[in-house]
Design an enzyme around this catalytic site. Structure first.
Site, mmCIF file in Angstrom:
data_model
loop_
_atom_site.group_PDB
_atom_site.id
_atom_site.type_symbol
_atom_site.label_atom_id
_atom_site.label_comp_id
_atom_site.label_asym_id
_atom_site.label_seq_id
_atom_site.Cartn_x
_atom_site.Cartn_y
_atom_site.Cartn_z
ATOM 1 N N HIS A 7 -75.980 -4.457 81.035
ATOM 2 C CA HIS A 7 -75.284 -3.375 80.355
ATOM 3 C C HIS A 7 -74.418 -3.913 79.221
ATOM 4 C CE1 HIS A 7 -72.855 -4.655 83.797
ATOM 5 N NE2 HIS A 7 -71.782 -4.271 83.142
ATOM 6 N N HIS A 24 -74.938 -8.054 79.248
ATOM 7 C CA HIS A 24 -74.683 -8.935 80.399
ATOM 8 C C HIS A 24 -74.991 -8.191 81.698
ATOM 9 C CE1 HIS A 24 -71.158 -6.368 80.400
ATOM 10 N NE2 HIS A 24 -70.874 -6.783 81.618
ATOM 11 N N ASP A 37 -73.063 -8.278 85.651
ATOM 12 C CA ASP A 37 -71.717 -8.666 86.088
ATOM 13 C C ASP A 37 -71.731 -9.966 86.896
ATOM 14 O OD1 ASP A 37 -70.604 -6.407 84.914
ATOM 15 O OD2 ASP A 37 -70.943 -5.181 86.702
ATOM 16 N N ARG A 65 -63.642 -0.881 88.276
ATOM 17 C CA ARG A 65 -64.979 -1.191 88.795
ATOM 18 C C ARG A 65 -64.889 -1.828 90.172
ATOM 19 N NH1 ARG A 65 -67.684 -5.653 85.543
ATOM 20 N NH2 ARG A 65 -67.342 -6.981 87.355
HETATM 21 C C1 SIN Z 1 -68.457 -3.741 82.684
HETATM 22 O O1 SIN Z 1 -68.992 -4.668 82.103
HETATM 23 O O2 SIN Z 1 -68.546 -3.603 83.898
HETATM 24 C C2 SIN Z 1 -67.709 -2.680 81.885
HETATM 25 C C3 SIN Z 1 -68.668 -1.668 81.380
HETATM 26 C C4 SIN Z 1 -67.993 -0.559 80.655
HETATM 27 O O3 SIN Z 1 -66.782 -0.587 80.431
HETATM 28 O O4 SIN Z 1 -68.680 0.405 80.304
#
Ligand code: SIN
Length: 297
Positions: free
Chosen positions: A271, A118, A120, A286
Site C-alpha cells: 500500500h 510498502h 508493513d 493501526r
Molecule cells: C500505513 O502504512 O499503514 C499507513 C497507511 C495510511 O495512512 O493510509
C-alpha cells in the site's frame, strides 16, 4: 473471439461476490471490496469471522465504512484474527495502547507514515499477515486516500524468464532504513539497546492460506537481493518496484470517510498512503496481526 492467452492479462481466480453475513461492493475486479452489514464494535460470530477471512482471501483489502470503534474494540477486533503486533518504534513506550500505531499527520508533520509503496514491517522475521487501519478524521480539503496493490497478480504478470530468475532468490528486509530516518527526526525509537529488525525472506513466497505465489519485495524495507552484485541487485529490485508502482491494474484506491476501518492482507498486498492534503490533518491508528511462521517459497 477472445484470445486463449494474452501476455498482459492473467487468469482470474474464482472469487465470491456474495456472502451470507454481509454485503460487498467490489472496488476493482482484482482487489478491494467495501463491506456493509457488520458492526465491528461487537464481537464477530464464528460464521461472520469465517466469512470475513474468506472475503479477505478473495479481495485482499476490505473497507468498512461507518464504524464507531474505541481503542479496546479496535484491539479486540484484531485479536479475533490472531496475536497483535507491537511496532518496533513503540516497544517499551509508556503509552496506554502500544498495540495501536498512531497514524496522525498534520501541518507539523515532517512526513506521513507509509508514503511510498510498502507492506508493513516486513523487516520482522515473522511478518504481519494483516493490518487494520481505522481513520477517525479525514482532511477537510479531501484527499488522504490509500492505494493498494495485488502482489499475486504482480507475480503472475511477470514473464516466464523473469519468474525463472527470481525462483530461489532471497532478499534482505531492513528496518534501519525507514526507521532510522524517522528517528533522526525524533520520531519513534527502538527498544533501548536493541537494533531495528532486519531479516531475509524469499523474493517469491507462497501465501500460507491460499497456497498462491506472490511477489515479496517492497521499496521501503527491501535493501538488496542476496548473492547478486550490488548493481545486479539494484537493477532487479528497481525493475520489480517499477512494475508494482506502474501497473495500474494491480491497484485499487481506498477513499476514507471519517470512521472507516480498512483490513488488508499484508502478505499479498502493498500500500501507499497519499499525502496530498498538507497542511490539513488526518488522524487514525493501526492494529496489526502477527503471522504464524516465516514466509516460505
Ligand atoms: C500505513 O502504512 O499503514 C499507513 C497507511 C495510511 O495512512 O493510509
Amino acid at each position: 473471439m477472445p484470445l486463449d492467452h494474452h501476455p498482459d492479462h492473467v487468469p482470474v481466480p474464482k472469487r465470491r461476490f456474495e456472502y451470507d453475513h454481509f454485503q460487498i461492493r467490489t472496488l476493482t475486479p482484482h482487489i478491494g471490496a467495501e463491506i456493509r452489514g457488520l458492526d465491528l464494535s461487537t464481537p464477530l460470530s464464528d460464521e461472520e469471522h469465517k466469512e470475513l477471512r474468506r472475503a479477505l482471501h478473495d479481495w485482499m483489502v476490505l473497507v468498512f465504512p461507518e464504524q464507531a470503534l474505541n481503542a479496546d474494540q479496535h484491539k479486540d477486533l484484531g485479536r479475533r484474527f490472531g496475536d497483535l503486533h507491537v511496532h518496533p518504534q513503540l516497544r517499551g513506550a509508556k503509552i496506554p495502547h502500544p498495540e495501536i500505531l498512531p497514524v496522525h499527520t498534520n501541518a507539523d508533520s515532517p512526513f506521513t507514515p507509509g508514503d511510498g509503496w510498502h507492506a508493513d514491517v516486513t523487516c520482522e522475521e515473522i511478518p504481519l499477515w494483516g493490518s487494520m487501519l481505522y481513520i477517525r478524521e479525514t482532511p477537510t480539503c479531501g484527499g488522504g486516500d490509500t492505494l493498494y496493490a495485488n502482489m499475486y497478480m504482480a507475480y503472475e504478470l511477470l514473464s516466464d524468464p523473469i519468474k525463472g530468475l527470481l525462483e530461489g532468490l532471497s532478499a534482505v528486509h531492513d528496518g534501519a532504513g525507514p526507521y532510522s530516518e524517522q528517528q533522526a527526526m525524533g520520531i519513534g525509537l527502538p527498544t533501548p539497546g536493541e537494533e531495528f529488525p532486519s531479516c531475509e525472506h524469499p523474493v517469491v513466497v507462497r501465501h500460507p492460506d491460499t497456497g498462491r505465489k506472490l511477489l515479496y519485495v517492497n521499496s521501503a524495507f527491501t535493501t538488496h537481493i542476496v548473492g547478486l552484485s550490488a548493481a545486479e541487485s539494484r537493477g532487479l529490485l528497481d525493475l520489480l518496484f517499477h512494475h508494482i508502482a506502474s501497473t495500474h491494474k494491480l491497484h485499487c484506491r481506498v477513499h476514507w470517510a471519517p470512521n472507516t476501518l480498512t483490513f488488508w492482507d499484508n502478505l499479498c498486498t502493498q500500500h501507499h498512503a497519499i499525502w496530498d492534503y498538507y497542511p490539513h490533518s488526518r488522524v487514525g491508528g493501526r492494529v496489526s496481526i502477527l503471522g504464524q511462521a516465516r514466509p516460505s517459497a
